[in-house]
Write an enzyme that holds these catalytic residues in place. Sequence first.
Site, PDB file in Angstrom:
ATOM      1  N   HIS A  22      45.940  28.236  28.612  1.00 48.36           N
ATOM      2  CA  HIS A  22      47.272  28.204  29.212  1.00 48.36           C
ATOM      3  C   HIS A  22      47.419  29.318  30.246  1.00 48.36           C
ATOM      4  O   HIS A  22      47.157  30.471  29.968  1.00 48.36           O
ATOM      5  CB  HIS A  22      48.331  28.358  28.116  1.00 48.36           C
ATOM      6  CG  HIS A  22      49.726  28.256  28.621  1.00 48.36           C
ATOM      7  ND1 HIS A  22      50.766  28.852  27.962  1.00 48.36           N
ATOM      8  CD2 HIS A  22      50.259  27.641  29.694  1.00 48.36           C
ATOM      9  CE1 HIS A  22      51.891  28.604  28.616  1.00 48.36           C
ATOM     10  NE2 HIS A  22      51.604  27.872  29.668  1.00 48.36           N
ATOM     11  N   ASP A  69      51.346  23.692  34.018  1.00 48.12           N
ATOM     12  CA  ASP A  69      52.236  24.649  33.356  1.00 48.12           C
ATOM     13  C   ASP A  69      53.693  24.328  33.682  1.00 48.12           C
ATOM     14  O   ASP A  69      54.077  24.274  34.849  1.00 48.12           O
ATOM     15  CB  ASP A  69      51.890  26.063  33.817  1.00 48.12           C
ATOM     16  CG  ASP A  69      52.424  27.133  32.884  1.00 48.12           C
ATOM     17  OD1 ASP A  69      53.459  26.901  32.220  1.00 48.12           O
ATOM     18  OD2 ASP A  69      51.811  28.205  32.827  1.00 48.12           O
ATOM     19  N   TYR A 118      43.006  32.857  49.204  1.00 46.51           N
ATOM     20  CA  TYR A 118      41.630  33.321  48.960  1.00 46.51           C
ATOM     21  C   TYR A 118      41.595  34.313  47.797  1.00 46.51           C
ATOM     22  O   TYR A 118      40.716  34.230  46.932  1.00 46.51           O
ATOM     23  CB  TYR A 118      41.039  33.988  50.202  1.00 46.51           C
ATOM     24  CG  TYR A 118      40.749  33.091  51.370  1.00 46.51           C
ATOM     25  CD1 TYR A 118      40.576  31.713  51.233  1.00 46.51           C
ATOM     26  CD2 TYR A 118      40.636  33.616  52.644  1.00 46.51           C
ATOM     27  CE1 TYR A 118      40.303  30.901  52.324  1.00 46.51           C
ATOM     28  CE2 TYR A 118      40.359  32.812  53.746  1.00 46.51           C
ATOM     29  CZ  TYR A 118      40.199  31.461  53.574  1.00 46.51           C
ATOM     30  OH  TYR A 118      39.917  30.670  54.656  1.00 46.51           O
TER      31      TYR A 118
END
Length: 150
Positions: A22, A69, A118
């Site tokens: 999670h 989520d 990035y």
Amino acid sequence: MLKGIDPRLNAEVLHCLRAMGHGDVLILADTNFPSDSIARHTVYGELLRMDNLSVSEAAEAVLSVLPLDTFVDDFAGRMEVVDAPGDVPPVQAEVQAAIDAAEGTPRPMVGIERFAFYDMARAAYAVIQTGERRFYGCIMFRKGVIPPET
């Protein structure tokens, strides 16, 4: 081939998705993203591939097994277009449609500035490089939970 598993998901990708917990972050990248060098910094430590798929096809396959989520606003993100952060190119709109279909309700991805993307990718659990050749086919998913059966 396995019953109930999208055949676009290879064994390495399935292993990685299962190992994630999670809140862990997964990156789906286009062919121009520096996937190999960035993947070396991730938790998984090596690049995963879904070479013959567009990023939206890879997203559909991943989202067939990966819950997003629901506790955070940045459950999914897209690399912002340089000098036009509010623009959502077709490649990203296709992924948004895959998210909406998987979630059953519209939940817009957050925009992430290119260099921040990035940095997030380096800290991610894993990077999957797709065969996407269109620019800005770089997406972030944050793994959610599967609730207990009642």
